[in-house]
Design a protein around this motif. Structure first.
Motif, PDB file in Angstrom:
ATOM      1  N   ALA A   1       0.814  -1.221   0.000  1.00  0.00           N
ATOM      2  CA  ALA A   1       0.000   0.000   0.000  1.00  0.00           C
ATOM      3  C   ALA A   1       0.851   1.276   0.000  1.00  0.00           C
ATOM      4  O   ALA A   1       0.315   2.368  -0.128  1.00  0.00           O
ATOM      5  N   GLY A   2       2.160   1.127   0.178  1.00  0.00           N
ATOM      6  CA  GLY A   2       3.019   2.301   0.097  1.00  0.00           C
ATOM      7  C   GLY A   2       3.784   2.670   1.349  1.00  0.00           C
ATOM      8  O   GLY A   2       4.387   3.744   1.408  1.00  0.00           O
ATOM      9  N   ALA A   3       3.792   1.813   2.357  1.00  0.00           N
ATOM     10  CA  ALA A   3       4.546   2.128   3.574  1.00  0.00           C
ATOM     11  C   ALA A   3       6.039   2.183   3.269  1.00  0.00           C
ATOM     12  O   ALA A   3       6.575   1.314   2.587  1.00  0.00           O
ATOM     13  N   ALA A   4       6.692   3.210   3.804  1.00  0.00           N
ATOM     14  CA  ALA A   4       8.134   3.356   3.641  1.00  0.00           C
ATOM     15  C   ALA A   4       8.889   2.686   4.781  1.00  0.00           C
ATOM     16  O   ALA A   4      10.080   2.411   4.648  1.00  0.00           O
ATOM     17  N   PHE A   5       8.195   2.423   5.876  1.00  0.00           N
ATOM     18  CA  PHE A   5       8.800   1.764   7.030  1.00  0.00           C
ATOM     19  C   PHE A   5       7.706   1.117   7.859  1.00  0.00           C
ATOM     20  O   PHE A   5       6.541   1.502   7.764  1.00  0.00           O
ATOM     21  N   LEU A   6       8.089   0.102   8.646  1.00  0.00           N
ATOM     22  CA  LEU A   6       7.144  -0.619   9.496  1.00  0.00           C
ATOM     23  C   LEU A   6       7.663  -0.648  10.923  1.00  0.00           C
ATOM     24  O   LEU A   6       8.867  -0.757  11.149  1.00  0.00           O
ATOM     25  N   LEU A   7       6.740  -0.573  11.865  1.00  0.00           N
ATOM     26  CA  LEU A   7       7.062  -0.676  13.286  1.00  0.00           C
ATOM     27  C   LEU A   7       6.163  -1.740  13.900  1.00  0.00           C
ATOM     28  O   LEU A   7       5.019  -1.905  13.485  1.00  0.00           O
ATOM     29  N   SER A   8       6.710  -2.469  14.867  1.00  0.00           N
ATOM     30  CA  SER A   8       5.905  -3.465  15.562  1.00  0.00           C
ATOM     31  C   SER A   8       6.252  -3.417  17.042  1.00  0.00           C
ATOM     32  O   SER A   8       7.334  -2.977  17.418  1.00  0.00           O
ATOM     33  N   PRO A   9       5.329  -3.887  17.877  1.00  0.00           N
ATOM     34  CA  PRO A   9       5.593  -3.873  19.314  1.00  0.00           C
ATOM     35  C   PRO A   9       6.531  -4.997  19.753  1.00  0.00           C
ATOM     36  O   PRO A   9       6.889  -5.072  20.924  1.00  0.00           O
ATOM     37  N   HIS A  10       6.931  -5.871  18.838  1.00  0.00           N
ATOM     38  CA  HIS A  10       7.757  -7.019  19.169  1.00  0.00           C
ATOM     39  C   HIS A  10       8.624  -7.383  17.968  1.00  0.00           C
ATOM     40  O   HIS A  10       8.355  -6.959  16.850  1.00  0.00           O
ATOM     41  N   GLN A  11       9.642  -8.174  18.211  1.00  0.00           N
ATOM     42  CA  GLN A  11      10.455  -8.713  17.115  1.00  0.00           C
ATOM     43  C   GLN A  11       9.715  -9.909  16.527  1.00  0.00           C
ATOM     44  O   GLN A  11       9.305 -10.813  17.258  1.00  0.00           O
ATOM     45  N   ASP A  12       9.526  -9.897  15.217  1.00  0.00           N
ATOM     46  CA  ASP A  12       8.838 -10.995  14.546  1.00  0.00           C
ATOM     47  C   ASP A  12       9.670 -11.401  13.334  1.00  0.00           C
ATOM     48  O   ASP A  12       9.919 -10.569  12.455  1.00  0.00           O
ATOM     49  N   ASP A  13      10.091 -12.652  13.297  1.00  0.00           N
ATOM     50  CA  ASP A  13      10.940 -13.111  12.205  1.00  0.00           C
ATOM     51  C   ASP A  13      10.242 -13.037  10.848  1.00  0.00           C
ATOM     52  O   ASP A  13      10.888 -12.756   9.840  1.00  0.00           O
ATOM     53  N   GLY A  14       8.936 -13.278  10.823  1.00  0.00           N
ATOM     54  CA  GLY A  14       8.194 -13.198   9.563  1.00  0.00           C
ATOM     55  C   GLY A  14       8.164 -11.785   9.014  1.00  0.00           C
ATOM     56  O   GLY A  14       8.373 -11.560   7.811  1.00  0.00           O
ATOM     57  N   ILE A  15       7.906 -10.813   9.880  1.00  0.00           N
ATOM     58  CA  ILE A  15       7.914  -9.406   9.457  1.00  0.00           C
ATOM     59  C   ILE A  15       9.322  -9.030   8.992  1.00  0.00           C
ATOM     60  O   ILE A  15       9.500  -8.392   7.948  1.00  0.00           O
ATOM     61  N   ALA A  16      10.315  -9.418   9.772  1.00  0.00           N
ATOM     62  CA  ALA A  16      11.701  -9.098   9.424  1.00  0.00           C
ATOM     63  C   ALA A  16      12.070  -9.660   8.053  1.00  0.00           C
ATOM     64  O   ALA A  16      12.724  -8.978   7.250  1.00  0.00           O
ATOM     65  N   GLU A  17      11.641 -10.866   7.762  1.00  0.00           N
ATOM     66  CA  GLU A  17      11.957 -11.477   6.472  1.00  0.00           C
ATOM     67  C   GLU A  17      11.266 -10.750   5.323  1.00  0.00           C
ATOM     68  O   GLU A  17      11.879 -10.510   4.276  1.00  0.00           O
ATOM     69  N   VAL A  18       9.999 -10.394   5.499  1.00  0.00           N
ATOM     70  CA  VAL A  18       9.296  -9.624   4.463  1.00  0.00           C
ATOM     71  C   VAL A  18      10.044  -8.323   4.187  1.00  0.00           C
ATOM     72  O   VAL A  18      10.287  -7.951   3.038  1.00  0.00           O
ATOM     73  N   CYS A  19      10.423  -7.637   5.253  1.00  0.00           N
ATOM     74  CA  CYS A  19      11.122  -6.358   5.094  1.00  0.00           C
ATOM     75  C   CYS A  19      12.507  -6.552   4.487  1.00  0.00           C
ATOM     76  O   CYS A  19      12.928  -5.763   3.630  1.00  0.00           O
TER      77      CYS A  19
ATOM     78  N   VAL B   1      12.513  -0.720   5.786  1.00  0.00           N
ATOM     79  CA  VAL B   1      12.961  -0.464   7.148  1.00  0.00           C
ATOM     80  C   VAL B   1      11.954  -1.089   8.129  1.00  0.00           C
ATOM     81  O   VAL B   1      10.750  -0.879   7.992  1.00  0.00           O
ATOM     82  N   TYR B   2      12.478  -1.831   9.099  1.00  0.00           N
ATOM     83  CA  TYR B   2      11.647  -2.474  10.119  1.00  0.00           C
ATOM     84  C   TYR B   2      12.197  -2.085  11.481  1.00  0.00           C
ATOM     85  O   TYR B   2      13.378  -2.280  11.764  1.00  0.00           O
ATOM     86  N   LEU B   3      11.324  -1.526  12.321  1.00  0.00           N
ATOM     87  CA  LEU B   3      11.690  -1.107  13.671  1.00  0.00           C
ATOM     88  C   LEU B   3      10.873  -1.911  14.675  1.00  0.00           C
ATOM     89  O   LEU B   3       9.747  -1.525  15.021  1.00  0.00           O
ATOM     90  N   PRO B   4      11.394  -3.053  15.129  1.00  0.00           N
ATOM     91  CA  PRO B   4      10.656  -3.843  16.121  1.00  0.00           C
ATOM     92  C   PRO B   4      10.815  -3.250  17.524  1.00  0.00           C
ATOM     93  O   PRO B   4      11.781  -2.548  17.799  1.00  0.00           O
ATOM     94  N   GLY B   5       9.844  -3.546  18.361  1.00  0.00           N
ATOM     95  CA  GLY B   5       9.914  -3.097  19.743  1.00  0.00           C
ATOM     96  C   GLY B   5       9.551  -1.644  19.937  1.00  0.00           C
ATOM     97  O   GLY B   5       9.880  -1.034  20.939  1.00  0.00           O
ATOM     98  N   CYS B   6       8.861  -1.084  18.977  1.00  0.00           N
ATOM     99  CA  CYS B   6       8.461   0.334  19.076  1.00  0.00           C
ATOM    100  C   CYS B   6       6.984   0.447  19.392  1.00  0.00           C
ATOM    101  O   CYS B   6       6.182  -0.290  18.956  1.00  0.00           O
TER     102      CYS B   6
END
Length: 120
Positions: free
Chosen positions: A91-109, A115-120
């Motif tokens: 959809a056009g996100a330039a960066f992603l943030l999550s409340p936890h570290q997730d290997d699946g999200i990290a791999e997609v990014c 850019v992936y910022l976990p723990g935010c």
């Protein structure tokens, strides 16, 4: 100063040091806030995935950004899984943030150079 090989979103986050965050179920509110952020000189806005309308809101804000706010980078926050990560990047996100570290999200990014910022 950020390294020139960093993705633009990472360089901006490091340079600006401030990501404005919005949770809303109203697409018009998201677009007005994006306008206000840009008018105030901001270039980073995170829209959270915390309402039933979050995907609709993000899509509307991303369309608005593409047509009216080319310097603004939109990110998506409260991303909980790889499926949501893929949706928001598509959809056009330039960066992603999550409340936890997730290997699946990290791999997609990682695969997409996002850019992936976990723990935010």
């Amino acid at each position: 100063m950020a390294s020139p090989d960093l993705p633009e979103a990472a360089a901006r986050i490091l340079a600006e040091g401030l990501i404005r965050i919005l949770t809303t179920a109203d697409p018009d509110t998201a677009c007005r806030v994006a306008d206000a952020v840009a008018a105030g000189g901001g270039t980073l806005l995170e829209l959270t995935d915390r309402t039933d309308a979050s995907r609709e809101v993000f899509a509307a804000a991303a369309r608005h950004r593409r047509t009216s706010l080319p310097r603004l980078l939109l990110g998506a926050g409260t991303i909980l899984d790889a499926g949501a990560a893929s949706f928001y990047l598509d959809a056009g996100a330039a960066f992603l943030l999550s409340p936890h570290q997730d290997d699946g999200i990290a791999e997609v990014c990682r695969r997409r150079g996002a850019v992936y910022l976990p723990g935010c």
